[in-house]
Design an enzyme around this catalytic site. Sequence first.
Site, short mmCIF file in Angstrom:
data_model
loop_
_atom_site.label_atom_id
_atom_site.label_comp_id
_atom_site.label_asym_id
_atom_site.label_seq_id
_atom_site.Cartn_x
_atom_site.Cartn_y
_atom_site.Cartn_z
N LYS A 34 1.19 -22.85 20.27
CA LYS A 34 0.91 -23.28 21.64
C LYS A 34 2.17 -23.86 22.27
O LYS A 34 2.90 -24.63 21.63
CB LYS A 34 -0.21 -24.31 21.62
N SER A 111 -7.52 -25.87 26.25
CA SER A 111 -6.27 -25.37 26.79
C SER A 111 -5.47 -24.52 25.80
O SER A 111 -4.42 -23.98 26.16
CB SER A 111 -5.41 -26.55 27.25
N SER A 135 -9.93 -28.71 23.24
CA SER A 135 -9.06 -27.57 23.50
C SER A 135 -8.83 -26.64 22.32
O SER A 135 -8.25 -25.58 22.48
CB SER A 135 -7.70 -28.07 24.02
#
Length: 398
Positions: A34, A111, A135
């Site tokens: 990420k 996210s 997330s």
Amino acid sequence: MLFDDPFRCFVPYPQAPVKHAPTGPLAGLTLAVKDLYDVKGYPTGAGSPLVLAQSGIKAKTAPVVKALLEAGARFVGKTHTDELAFSLNGKNAHFGSPINPAAPERITGGSSSGSAAAVAGRLADIGLGSDTGGSVRAPASYCGLFGIRPSHGRISLKRTWPLADSFDTAGWFARDGEVFARVGEVLLGVDKVSLPLTPRLLLADDLFAQAVPEAETILRNVVQRIVPQLGEPETVKAVRDLDSLYWAFRWLQGREAWAADGALIERLAMPLGPGVAERFAFSKAISDADHAKGEAVRKAFRTRLSKLLGQDGVLILPTVPDIAPLVSAPEDQLDDFRNRALRLLCLGGLSGFPQVSVPVARREGAPLGLSLLGPKGSDKSLIAFATRFERAARVRIA
């Protein structure tokens, strides 16, 4: 490194060499990271064009990424995140949205959207994400993956873009339990609390009622499938007042998010996407009184949950209220679903206890996860039980 990206998982940075060990417990596995974590040779954009513009190329790699590389995992790219990691939908107004390989007409969740999509789409074996308010857990459910929010503070977040310090955790995705557990062996160290082989199972009746009726029925049937191998769960009421937990989470997370990003947002007059702009405006306006109220609620809830679980209990609850919303859903519907999901997801954040979302079911062709929440510090034994739970859930009742 990957060139073909059919699910739009990866940030298209110029490729730079990232060393990994030739042998180790993760050798032969690929890793997607990420874009909140620093990786030497790459910028860190945090899903924001202005953060990316001032990032520069990082000279060091975040410790959690380094640990995976030194265990033999091979880096294949940095993945998209929702803007400043402050969303659950997987949509980014500036960089677009990854496609959910398990249900292309539905959102990936965020996210940690790119990492989840990369793993679900078999472009990586391990997807490193982060979980502040859900997330990792929400995308895991939406994309049909194992995903964990570890005990708060268990894994280093050094050289990681922050959102809310007392909630931020480093989590990961995998398609199967064996790889999922191997990553845990590398990152987690020794458990402070070791669950028994078959923990005391607690079915959170009040939280199952938060799921839509069709999803609730499916998930309760999943629990019945595990009974012959793992035992009958005790039905419990997990919380006294779910609305108070929801607001406590939002007040505490919001205050910390504004402390992390507010000065930058105002200094750069940062253009924020739909939903993100409104959440930061809400965060800026949180009063000292509401923040103090949130702290009191968090403390009381941690005490209650700790007593409920003891050192041998695992709470079973829906990860989210339903399968992923449609990509075509309007912003107000997505925001409504996000707020409903937070009523389930906030328990892991407020407690700081580990929670694993397990891929156990489908509805209308889309994945649906079920969560297991254990005592703080029980992460590795919770993962071991989660893999047994998933295998037991595959057994069909005649």
